[in-house]
Design a protein around this motif. Structure first.
Motif, PDB file in Angstrom:
ATOM      1  N   LEU A  13       0.829  -1.208   0.000  1.00 35.00           N
ATOM      2  CA  LEU A  13       0.000   0.000   0.000  1.00 35.00           C
ATOM      3  C   LEU A  13       0.864   1.259   0.000  1.00 35.00           C
ATOM      4  O   LEU A  13       0.533   2.238  -0.687  1.00 35.00           O
ATOM      5  N   GLU A  14       1.951   1.250   0.740  1.00 35.47           N
ATOM      6  CA  GLU A  14       2.828   2.420   0.753  1.00 35.47           C
ATOM      7  C   GLU A  14       3.459   2.648  -0.604  1.00 35.47           C
ATOM      8  O   GLU A  14       3.601   3.789  -1.058  1.00 35.47           O
ATOM      9  N   TRP A  15       3.843   1.558  -1.272  1.00 40.39           N
ATOM     10  CA  TRP A  15       4.423   1.695  -2.615  1.00 40.39           C
ATOM     11  C   TRP A  15       3.387   2.266  -3.585  1.00 40.39           C
ATOM     12  O   TRP A  15       3.683   3.176  -4.367  1.00 40.39           O
ATOM     13  N   LEU A  16       2.173   1.739  -3.543  1.00 39.80           N
ATOM     14  CA  LEU A  16       1.118   2.230  -4.426  1.00 39.80           C
ATOM     15  C   LEU A  16       0.820   3.701  -4.154  1.00 39.80           C
ATOM     16  O   LEU A  16       0.646   4.503  -5.086  1.00 39.80           O
ATOM     17  N   LYS A  17       0.765   4.073  -2.881  1.00 38.76           N
ATOM     18  CA  LYS A  17       0.482   5.465  -2.531  1.00 38.76           C
ATOM     19  C   LYS A  17       1.587   6.386  -3.047  1.00 38.76           C
ATOM     20  O   LYS A  17       1.324   7.516  -3.493  1.00 38.76           O
ATOM     21  N   ALA A  18       2.821   5.894  -3.026  1.00 44.56           N
ATOM     22  CA  ALA A  18       3.950   6.735  -3.436  1.00 44.56           C
ATOM     23  C   ALA A  18       4.075   6.852  -4.948  1.00 44.56           C
ATOM     24  O   ALA A  18       4.461   7.911  -5.466  1.00 44.56           O
ATOM     25  N   TYR A  19       3.743   5.788  -5.691  1.00 40.98           N
ATOM     26  CA  TYR A  19       4.071   5.753  -7.116  1.00 40.98           C
ATOM     27  C   TYR A  19       2.877   5.904  -8.053  1.00 40.98           C
ATOM     28  O   TYR A  19       3.053   6.264  -9.220  1.00 40.98           O
ATOM     29  N   LEU A  20       1.665   5.620  -7.600  1.00 42.19           N
ATOM     30  CA  LEU A  20       0.529   5.746  -8.506  1.00 42.19           C
ATOM     31  C   LEU A  20       0.232   7.203  -8.794  1.00 42.19           C
ATOM     32  O   LEU A  20       0.379   8.067  -7.925  1.00 42.19           O
ATOM     33  N   PRO A  21      -0.199   7.514 -10.012  1.00 38.28           N
ATOM     34  CA  PRO A  21      -0.514   8.910 -10.345  1.00 38.28           C
ATOM     35  C   PRO A  21      -1.753   9.388  -9.601  1.00 38.28           C
ATOM     36  O   PRO A  21      -2.635   8.593  -9.237  1.00 38.28           O
ATOM     37  N   GLY A  71      -5.295  10.578  -8.950  1.00 37.79           N
ATOM     38  CA  GLY A  71      -6.533  10.244  -9.653  1.00 37.79           C
ATOM     39  C   GLY A  71      -6.709   8.768  -9.913  1.00 37.79           C
ATOM     40  O   GLY A  71      -7.785   8.337 -10.336  1.00 37.79           O
ATOM     41  N   ALA A  72      -5.651   7.977  -9.672  1.00 33.73           N
ATOM     42  CA  ALA A  72      -5.783   6.525  -9.841  1.00 33.73           C
ATOM     43  C   ALA A  72      -6.762   5.967  -8.808  1.00 33.73           C
ATOM     44  O   ALA A  72      -6.830   6.437  -7.673  1.00 33.73           O
ATOM     45  N   ARG A  73      -7.511   4.961  -9.219  1.00 35.27           N
ATOM     46  CA  ARG A  73      -8.471   4.327  -8.325  1.00 35.27           C
ATOM     47  C   ARG A  73      -7.878   3.030  -7.792  1.00 35.27           C
ATOM     48  O   ARG A  73      -7.246   2.277  -8.524  1.00 35.27           O
ATOM     49  N   LEU A  74      -8.122   2.775  -6.512  1.00 31.64           N
ATOM     50  CA  LEU A  74      -7.597   1.584  -5.845  1.00 31.64           C
ATOM     51  C   LEU A  74      -8.742   0.851  -5.167  1.00 31.64           C
ATOM     52  O   LEU A  74      -9.540   1.457  -4.442  1.00 31.64           O
ATOM     53  N   VAL A  75      -8.824  -0.456  -5.413  1.00 29.67           N
ATOM     54  CA  VAL A  75      -9.802  -1.309  -4.745  1.00 29.67           C
ATOM     55  C   VAL A  75      -9.036  -2.492  -4.163  1.00 29.67           C
ATOM     56  O   VAL A  75      -8.245  -3.139  -4.852  1.00 29.67           O
ATOM     57  N   ALA A  76      -9.244  -2.756  -2.864  1.00 40.78           N
ATOM     58  CA  ALA A  76      -8.567  -3.867  -2.193  1.00 40.78           C
ATOM     59  C   ALA A  76      -9.593  -4.688  -1.432  1.00 40.78           C
ATOM     60  O   ALA A  76     -10.452  -4.128  -0.739  1.00 40.78           O
ATOM     61  N   ASN A  77      -9.490  -6.021  -1.563  1.00 44.59           N
ATOM     62  CA  ASN A  77     -10.352  -6.946  -0.831  1.00 44.59           C
ATOM     63  C   ASN A  77      -9.548  -7.660   0.243  1.00 44.59           C
ATOM     64  O   ASN A  77      -8.401  -8.053   0.008  1.00 44.59           O
ATOM     65  N   ALA A  78     -10.131  -7.828   1.411  1.00 41.23           N
ATOM     66  CA  ALA A  78      -9.457  -8.501   2.526  1.00 41.23           C
ATOM     67  C   ALA A  78     -10.387  -9.543   3.128  1.00 41.23           C
ATOM     68  O   ALA A  78     -11.597  -9.308   3.263  1.00 41.23           O
ATOM     69  N   VAL A  79      -9.796 -10.683   3.515  1.00 43.13           N
ATOM     70  CA  VAL A  79     -10.553 -11.755   4.150  1.00 43.13           C
ATOM     71  C   VAL A  79     -10.062 -11.998   5.570  1.00 43.13           C
ATOM     72  O   VAL A  79     -10.863 -12.246   6.473  1.00 43.13           O
ATOM     73  N   THR A  80      -8.770 -11.902   5.808  1.00 43.38           N
ATOM     74  CA  THR A  80      -8.224 -12.187   7.145  1.00 43.38           C
ATOM     75  C   THR A  80      -8.419 -10.992   8.071  1.00 43.38           C
ATOM     76  O   THR A  80      -8.560  -9.843   7.629  1.00 43.38           O
ATOM     77  N   LEU A  81      -8.393 -11.270   9.389  1.00 43.50           N
ATOM     78  CA  LEU A  81      -8.525 -10.189  10.381  1.00 43.50           C
ATOM     79  C   LEU A  81      -7.394  -9.185  10.250  1.00 43.50           C
ATOM     80  O   LEU A  81      -7.594  -7.968  10.398  1.00 43.50           O
ATOM     81  N   GLU A  82      -6.178  -9.681   9.960  1.00 46.78           N
ATOM     82  CA  GLU A  82      -5.036  -8.786   9.836  1.00 46.78           C
ATOM     83  C   GLU A  82      -5.201  -7.841   8.646  1.00 46.78           C
ATOM     84  O   GLU A  82      -4.921  -6.638   8.749  1.00 46.78           O
ATOM     85  N   ALA A 120      -8.823  -0.942   7.517  1.00 51.01           N
ATOM     86  CA  ALA A 120      -9.504   0.007   8.404  1.00 51.01           C
ATOM     87  C   ALA A 120      -8.606   1.191   8.727  1.00 51.01           C
ATOM     88  O   ALA A 120      -9.057   2.351   8.757  1.00 51.01           O
ATOM     89  N   VAL A 121      -7.329   0.927   8.973  1.00 46.75           N
ATOM     90  CA  VAL A 121      -6.381   2.011   9.268  1.00 46.75           C
ATOM     91  C   VAL A 121      -6.222   2.931   8.060  1.00 46.75           C
ATOM     92  O   VAL A 121      -6.242   4.163   8.187  1.00 46.75           O
ATOM     93  N   TRP A 122      -6.071   2.347   6.865  1.00 48.31           N
ATOM     94  CA  TRP A 122      -5.853   3.174   5.674  1.00 48.31           C
ATOM     95  C   TRP A 122      -7.118   3.929   5.290  1.00 48.31           C
ATOM     96  O   TRP A 122      -7.054   5.052   4.776  1.00 48.31           O
ATOM     97  N   HIS A 123      -8.268   3.334   5.556  1.00 46.34           N
ATOM     98  CA  HIS A 123      -9.519   4.064   5.308  1.00 46.34           C
ATOM     99  C   HIS A 123      -9.620   5.276   6.219  1.00 46.34           C
ATOM    100  O   HIS A 123     -10.038   6.366   5.798  1.00 46.34           O
ATOM    101  N   GLU A 124      -9.215   5.118   7.465  1.00 47.16           N
ATOM    102  CA  GLU A 124      -9.253   6.243   8.399  1.00 47.16           C
ATOM    103  C   GLU A 124      -8.307   7.357   7.956  1.00 47.16           C
ATOM    104  O   GLU A 124      -8.633   8.544   8.081  1.00 47.16           O
TER     105      GLU A 124
END
Length: 399
Positions: free
Chosen positions: A332-340, A342-353, A359-363
């Protein structure tokens, strides 16, 4: 009057120069060099012009053409050079002021007139050097398509593939040498086609019939159309994920943690102009993604085997990113640093971790955070009950 460019691309039919406009004939007569495939060169009368055969593969002819700059050159192409023809390739390699094109009658127009088909209602494909599976997304009872093929063997391959796909009852119109003295038209069902003397150039008019499986046009294909080892975004979640990714014409997707490739494949099925790269660390899964993409008619999917974010370096920048596997702070840090921006990001999670990470990145960065919980009816003793699937947390955000 502006001076004519040194290079002219002329669309030639099977009737040779007789079918050309007076302007095209005059340019052909005054040419110093005429370049084209042997069949086209054989259609024009002897002249003082030097004749140069276009080599195979096609790309090898471009340096030859470059070397003719400064002479009056005519390149012969089939019919309309900008409809599955050589025109677009030549246009990419030369300045706009260096060339002009004079199209002839396309094979598609001739085929539609012979079959009395409304051309605007018919699918058109140029599959001289492309896999037949590109037809797969469009196969459905009643669908009509005009397909340019390289030779008679390719027509028989098409008939066999249709039969194997459950569309053996399809009507196959074999149209040879349209517009010329060798023109011939024959018809057979795909399962019964046995012509062994089909002559090039050939166009097939296809009317699809049979009990074969048609692919839905909505997001969320049935899971069983994909080859999988169990690592797949299931149909309902995939439909919601494609909705969040929201593909738009011309956009490029990174599908990180490709699994079976279902997200990238459905992204590509949404529109012919979109592109996608699937990144998968496991070699066996990367090969499986490739097979799924080929089988479902989107062989243009770029598959990269490697671990993100390292494998992302050097790839064409995306408009949209989906993270379906390998979610981590580092990624996520790499994507935040390098994506232009206006880029859209969608991430799916299944595990509690992974849920906690989203949740942290959404906040911190906003967007939409959604928890998806699904249950299917299943036997419960002599009755039925609801069997819950693992909940999925989905974060979508515009950076």
């Amino acid at each position: 009057m502006a001076e004519r460019p040194w290079l002219t691309v002329i669309g030639l039919g099977e009737d040779g120069p007789d079918g050309l406009s007076p302007a095209s004939r005059q340019i052909l007569v005054s040419a110093e060099v005429v370049m084209g495939p042997p069949r086209h060169l054989s259609l024009i009368p002897d002249s003082a012009a030097e004749r140069v055969e276009w080599p195979v593969p096609f790309a090898d002819g471009l340096p030859l053409l470059e070397g003719l700059r400064g002479k009056r050159v005519v390149v012969l192409a089939s019919g309309d050079p900008f409809w599955f023809g050589a025109g677009s390739v030549i246009a990419r390699h030369f300045r706009p002021d260096e060339w002009t094109a004079l199209p002839g009658q396309s094979s598609f127009s001739l085929a539609a007139s012979r079959l009395a088909w409304r051309l605007e209602k018919v699918l058109t494909f140029g599959l001289h050097a492309a896999p037949l599976t590109r037809l797969r997304p469009y196969l459905a009872p009643g669908a009509r398509a005009l397909v340019l093929l390289r030779d008679g063997a390719a027509v028989r391959e098409l008939a066999a593939w249709l039969t194997d796909s459950g569309f053996g009852e399809s009507r196959v119109h074999v149209l040879e040498a349209l517009g010329g003295p060798r023109e011939r038209s024959r018809e057979a069902t795909a399962e019964a086609l046995a012509f062994d003397d089909i002559q090039h150039p050939v166009c097939v008019g296809l009317e699809a019939f049979g009990s074969g499986r048609a692919l839905p046009r909505s997001s969320g294909l049935p899971d069983d159309v994909f080859e999988t080892d169990g690592q797949i975004t299931k149909r309902p979640i995939r439909a919601l994920t494609l909705s969040a990714l929201a593909p738009k014409p011309g956009e490029h997707l990174w599908d990180i943690g490709g699994g079976s490739g279902s997200i990238g494949i459905e992204w590509l099925l949404s529109h012919d102009s979109v592109t996608a790269t699937a990144v998968e660390p496991r070699a066996d899964r990367a090969e499986r993604i490739r097979r799924n993409a080929d089988a479902l008619g989107v062989d243009r999917l770029n598959v990269v085997q490697g671990e993100a974010p390292g494998a992302l370096a050097g790839l064409p920048m995306p408009d949209v990113v989906f993270v379906g596997g390998g979610l981590s702070v580092a990624l996520l840090e790499w994507l935040k640093a390098y994506l232009p921006s206006g880029a859209r990001l969608v991430a799916n999670a299944v595990t509690l971790e992974s849920e906690a990470l989203l949740a942290v990145w959404h906040e911190k960065f906003g967007g939409d955070l959604m928890r998806i919980e699904l249950a299917n009816a299943a036997p419960l003793g002599p009755r039925r009950g609801w069997k819950a699937a693992y909940p999925v947390v989905q974060w979508s955000v515009t950076l």
